[in-house]
Design an enzyme around this catalytic site. Structure first.
Site, PDB file in Angstrom:
ATOM      1  N   ASN A  11       0.812  -1.231   0.000  1.00 38.92           N
ATOM      2  CA  ASN A  11       0.000   0.000   0.000  1.00 38.92           C
ATOM      3  C   ASN A  11       0.844   1.279   0.000  1.00 38.92           C
ATOM      4  O   ASN A  11       0.530   2.236  -0.692  1.00 38.92           O
ATOM      5  CB  ASN A  11      -0.990  -0.018   1.168  1.00 38.92           C
ATOM      6  CG  ASN A  11      -0.309  -0.017   2.510  1.00 38.92           C
ATOM      7  OD1 ASN A  11       0.813  -0.513   2.651  1.00 38.92           O
ATOM      8  ND2 ASN A  11      -0.951   0.546   3.502  1.00 38.92           N
ATOM      9  N   GLU A  63       3.922  -4.246  12.535  1.00 38.82           N
ATOM     10  CA  GLU A  63       3.015  -3.129  12.239  1.00 38.82           C
ATOM     11  C   GLU A  63       1.867  -3.720  11.435  1.00 38.82           C
ATOM     12  O   GLU A  63       2.033  -4.059  10.267  1.00 38.82           O
ATOM     13  CB  GLU A  63       3.742  -2.052  11.419  1.00 38.82           C
ATOM     14  CG  GLU A  63       4.950  -1.438  12.106  1.00 38.82           C
ATOM     15  CD  GLU A  63       4.579  -0.476  13.228  1.00 38.82           C
ATOM     16  OE1 GLU A  63       3.386  -0.363  13.579  1.00 38.82           O
ATOM     17  OE2 GLU A  63       5.496   0.165  13.765  1.00 38.82           O
ATOM     18  N   CYS A  68      -3.044   1.899   6.313  1.00 36.98           N
ATOM     19  CA  CYS A  68      -3.292   1.214   7.596  1.00 36.98           C
ATOM     20  C   CYS A  68      -4.032   2.152   8.556  1.00 36.98           C
ATOM     21  O   CYS A  68      -4.923   1.724   9.278  1.00 36.98           O
ATOM     22  CB  CYS A  68      -1.991   0.713   8.200  1.00 36.98           C
ATOM     23  SG  CYS A  68      -0.715   1.963   8.317  1.00 36.98           S
ATOM     24  N   GLU A  78       7.959   2.259  15.331  1.00 36.84           N
ATOM     25  CA  GLU A  78       8.943   2.722  14.351  1.00 36.84           C
ATOM     26  C   GLU A  78       9.015   4.228  14.435  1.00 36.84           C
ATOM     27  O   GLU A  78       8.071   4.888  14.873  1.00 36.84           O
ATOM     28  CB  GLU A  78       8.514   2.294  12.938  1.00 36.84           C
ATOM     29  CG  GLU A  78       8.665   0.793  12.752  1.00 36.84           C
ATOM     30  CD  GLU A  78       8.342   0.299  11.352  1.00 36.84           C
ATOM     31  OE1 GLU A  78       7.328   0.742  10.784  1.00 36.84           O
ATOM     32  OE2 GLU A  78       9.097  -0.540  10.846  1.00 36.84           O
TER      33      GLU A  78
HETATM   34  P1  NDP Z   1       0.045  -8.826   3.597  1.00 36.42           P
HETATM   35  O1  NDP Z   1       0.085  -9.222   5.019  1.00 36.42           O
HETATM   36  O2  NDP Z   1      -0.732  -9.640   2.652  1.00 36.42           O
HETATM   37  O3  NDP Z   1       1.530  -8.780   2.989  1.00 36.42           O
HETATM   38  C1  NDP Z   1       2.548  -8.015   3.582  1.00 36.42           C
HETATM   39  C2  NDP Z   1       3.885  -8.603   3.186  1.00 36.42           C
HETATM   40  O4  NDP Z   1       4.022  -9.900   3.778  1.00 36.42           O
HETATM   41  C3  NDP Z   1       4.063  -8.815   1.675  1.00 36.42           C
HETATM   42  O5  NDP Z   1       5.402  -8.582   1.322  1.00 36.42           O
HETATM   43  C4  NDP Z   1       3.712 -10.296   1.524  1.00 36.42           C
HETATM   44  O6  NDP Z   1       4.245 -10.869   0.359  1.00 36.42           O
HETATM   45  C5  NDP Z   1       4.355 -10.854   2.780  1.00 36.42           C
HETATM   46  N1  NDP Z   1       3.849 -12.151   3.202  1.00 36.42           N
HETATM   47  C6  NDP Z   1       2.682 -12.769   2.884  1.00 36.42           C
HETATM   48  N2  NDP Z   1       2.603 -13.984   3.484  1.00 36.42           N
HETATM   49  C7  NDP Z   1       3.734 -14.140   4.203  1.00 36.42           C
HETATM   50  C8  NDP Z   1       4.256 -15.162   5.055  1.00 36.42           C
HETATM   51  N3  NDP Z   1       3.572 -16.287   5.280  1.00 36.42           N
HETATM   52  N4  NDP Z   1       5.453 -14.978   5.629  1.00 36.42           N
HETATM   53  C9  NDP Z   1       6.155 -13.843   5.438  1.00 36.42           C
HETATM   54  N5  NDP Z   1       5.736 -12.832   4.634  1.00 36.42           N
HETATM   55  C10 NDP Z   1       4.533 -12.973   4.037  1.00 36.42           C
HETATM   56  O7  NDP Z   1      -0.409  -7.318   3.600  1.00 36.42           O
HETATM   57  P2  NDP Z   1      -0.736  -6.413   2.352  1.00 36.42           P
HETATM   58  O8  NDP Z   1       0.449  -6.350   1.438  1.00 36.42           O
HETATM   59  O9  NDP Z   1      -2.044  -6.855   1.821  1.00 36.42           O
HETATM   60  O10 NDP Z   1      -0.846  -4.951   3.041  1.00 36.42           O
HETATM   61  C11 NDP Z   1      -1.988  -4.487   3.599  1.00 36.42           C
HETATM   62  C12 NDP Z   1      -1.990  -4.681   5.101  1.00 36.42           C
HETATM   63  O11 NDP Z   1      -0.881  -4.028   5.695  1.00 36.42           O
HETATM   64  C13 NDP Z   1      -3.203  -4.058   5.749  1.00 36.42           C
HETATM   65  O12 NDP Z   1      -3.702  -4.923   6.727  1.00 36.42           O
HETATM   66  C14 NDP Z   1      -2.659  -2.788   6.399  1.00 36.42           C
HETATM   67  O13 NDP Z   1      -3.427  -2.297   7.463  1.00 36.42           O
HETATM   68  C15 NDP Z   1      -1.320  -3.257   6.813  1.00 36.42           C
HETATM   69  N6  NDP Z   1      -0.448  -2.107   7.030  1.00 36.42           N
HETATM   70  C16 NDP Z   1      -0.072  -1.785   8.316  1.00 36.42           C
HETATM   71  C17 NDP Z   1       0.712  -0.671   8.559  1.00 36.42           C
HETATM   72  C18 NDP Z   1       1.179  -0.326   9.932  1.00 36.42           C
HETATM   73  O14 NDP Z   1       2.176   0.400  10.020  1.00 36.42           O
HETATM   74  N7  NDP Z   1       0.558  -0.784  10.994  1.00 36.42           N
HETATM   75  C19 NDP Z   1       1.127   0.218   7.471  1.00 36.42           C
HETATM   76  C20 NDP Z   1       0.688  -0.223   6.176  1.00 36.42           C
HETATM   77  C21 NDP Z   1      -0.074  -1.355   5.986  1.00 36.42           C
HETATM   78  P3  NDP Z   1       3.315 -10.972  -0.975  1.00 36.42           P
HETATM   79  O15 NDP Z   1       3.112  -9.603  -1.450  1.00 36.42           O
HETATM   80  O16 NDP Z   1       4.111 -11.781  -1.909  1.00 36.42           O
HETATM   81  O17 NDP Z   1       2.039 -11.643  -0.559  1.00 36.42           O
END
Ligand code: NDP
Length: 474
Positions: free
Chosen positions: A144, A242, A276, A455
């Site tokens: 995102n 996060e 997020c 962070e």
């Molecule tokens: P995901 O959890 O689907 O993916 C995040 C990352 O984790 C990607 O690089 C993904 O790879 C990787 N990933 C997926 N499965 C695994 C696994 N089993 N082990 C290790 N890594 C894995 O999140 P999104 O990309 O859909 O992002 C949106 C989410 O992030 C929302 O819930 C949002 O709220 C949260 N977010 C939180 C923030 C915060 O600071 N609190 C800030 C921004 C977003 P791949 O892309 O290949 O699936």
């Protein structure tokens, strides 16, 4: 691994095809790294560590400052690439690129603050505490805000003297790879920053399970965070999580309703609702709900949806098909069961130029029952539920009723109301009369299911340093 190196890789290897979420066109293709690529990157980062860790933190910070300068000279090209792979409008992509440069500059500016302590203790002699890098770090990034979150993780790790292996999201690796190349051009020694594009299930899982890491920082969905936390738990590596949020925005009866409605629109529909800390629920005092909702819907209906690279577009598509399909399913299920009232939007926009992308209209709904899915899960897209509250206590109760605790805001002209709400809201960050903006100077992170650790801010280096106490007797 840099973008150029990846393109030069084995053409028979599996690749990640990055598609434009507005058009379906191919933006770029990079080899998909798996377990072996992660292991190789960790080894290379380990090799590069010794020389990097020995440098003065100010020297390391200076390289980030130079990286920021290079990024700023390429803002337009980077923003165009980010829009093409992520979908956000060009002006938002520019904001994110400049935000990334800003973070690099911030960590350059505070690089001199890394130092130990010295304590003369009369009965023991001299004691001092050394601050040492923790080693090779890992970072897993979502799609995102791929570039800003990359900077939030990489900068404190590098300035503290660590090397780092980054796994970007599969749908948005390209701008990150290009920025990593610019940081190397700024003087970052080879191997210190490694970017391995690959899927979460392979590359992400491999990084999370690497026992030699000094620290792992993950940003993403709460469900993925739990899986990552389990994998990391077996290794004993310290972790920052996060995770998702369901931020409430509380609009009090004395609020400036026009400013609040504008804040809700920006806070919910920026980045097509995929932030997020987006405003995910508006809780408005019942006495002003009608007027607030009228202005909110007027402003929402004025948002131009389209390909983010086109002039005048205020909201792009969602980033990927599952994200858009999830929003359609949830909203349709709630509204078809006559759970709530649709106030504006509520579907995929009509028109040939929307057919190939993952578009959804900016949507406002009201009158949802307490157990509605739209109120109880993280809605990561452009749908904004409006809830009415009888009092400030009622609004705070509703705000705190989810399992999340990332952000919240309160809109009021009364300082006492603002301070009461701020102290009672379960959220890692509370804004008053604003929502969303987060300078790197302040700590950021969630409570409850929104994560653990912080962070940025004054404690940003803590996870990336270990203390060693030395006691000297003359
Ligand atoms: P995901 O959890 O689907 O993916 C995040 C990352 O984790 C990607 O690089 C993904 O790879 C990787 N990933 C997926 N499965 C695994 C696994 N089993 N082990 C290790 N890594 C894995 O999140 P999104 O990309 O859909 O992002 C949106 C989410 O992030 C929302 O819930 C949002 O709220 C949260 N977010 C939180 C923030 C915060 O600071 N609190 C800030 C921004 C977003 P791949 O892309 O290949 O699936």
């Amino acid at each position: 691994m840099r973008e150029e190196d990846m393109h030069a890789g084995d053409s028979s290897a599996e690749t990640i095809r990055v598609l434009n979420p507005a058009t379906g066109d191919l933006v770029g293709e990079v080899p998909a790294g798996g377990t072996a690529a992660v292991a190789a990157a960790v080894d290379a980062a380990e090799t590069a560590l010794a020389g990097w860790a020995k440098r003065d933190p100010r020297q390391r910070g200076k390289i980030l400052g130079e990286g920021a300068r290079i990024i700023r000279t390429q803002t337009d090209a980077l923003a165009a690439l980010l829009t093409a792979e992520q979908g956000k409008p060009l002006h938002e992509a520019r904001n994110e690129i400049l935000g990334c440069a800003n973070v690099l500059e911030y960590y350059h500016s505070v690089s001199g603050s890394i130092r130990g302590e010295c304590m003369p203790l009369s009965s023991y002699g001299l004691a001092y505490v050394l601050k040492e890098p923790v080693g090779v770090c890992g970072a897993i990034i979502p799609w995102n805000m791929p570039v800003l979150i990359f900077a939030w993780k990489v900068c404190p790790a590098l300035v503290a003297g660590n090397s780092i292996v980054v796994k970007p999201a599969s749908s948005t690796p390209l701008t990150t790879l290009r920025i990593a190349g610019m940081m190397e051009a700024a003087g970052l020694p080879q191997g210190v920053l490694q970017v391995v594009a690959g899927s979460g299930e392979t590359a992400g899982a491999a990084l999370a399970a690497t026992p030699s890491l000094g620290h792992l920082s993950f940003t993403g969905d709460t469900k993925t965070g739990v899986a990552v936390s389990r994998a990391v738990g077996h290794t004993g590596v310290p972790v920052t999580l996060e995770l998702g949020g369901s931020d409430a925005m509380i609009v009090c009866r004395d609020a400036d309703l026009h400013a609040a409605a504008a804040g809700a629109v920006a806070g919910r529909f920026y980045n097509c609702g995929q932030t997020c800390t987006a405003v995910k629920r508006v809780i408005v005092d019942a006495s002003v709900k009608e007027e607030f909702t009228r202005v909110l819907c007027e402003k929402t209906a004025g948002i131009v949806v389209g390909d983010g690279s086109r002039k005048g577009v205020g909201m792009g598509p969602l980033n990927n098909a599952p994200a858009r399909d999830g929003i359609c399913r949830m909203t349709d299920a709630c509204l078809s069961g006559s759970e709530g009232t649709l106030l504006c939007g509520g579907g995929v926009p009509d028109g040939a130029h929307y057919e190939k992308g993952f578009f959804y209209e900016p949507t406002v709904v009201a009158d949802l029952p307490d157990d509605s899915e739209l109120l109880n899960t993280e809605v990561f897209g452009p749908v904004l539920p409006v809830i009415s509250a009888d009092s400030l206590d009622d609004a705070i109760r509703i705000a705190n009723s989810t399992r999340y605790g990332l952000g919240a805001s309160v809109w009021t002209r009364d300082i006492k109301t603002a301070m009461t709400a701020s102290s009672q809201l379960d959220a890692g960050v509370v804004w008053v009369n604003q929502h969303l903006r987060l300078p790197p100077d302040v700590p950021f992170g969630g409570m409850k299911a929104s994560g653990t650790g912080r962070e940025n801010g004054s404690g940003a280096f803590e996870p990336y340093l270990r203390s060693k106490t030395v006691l000297v007797k003359a």
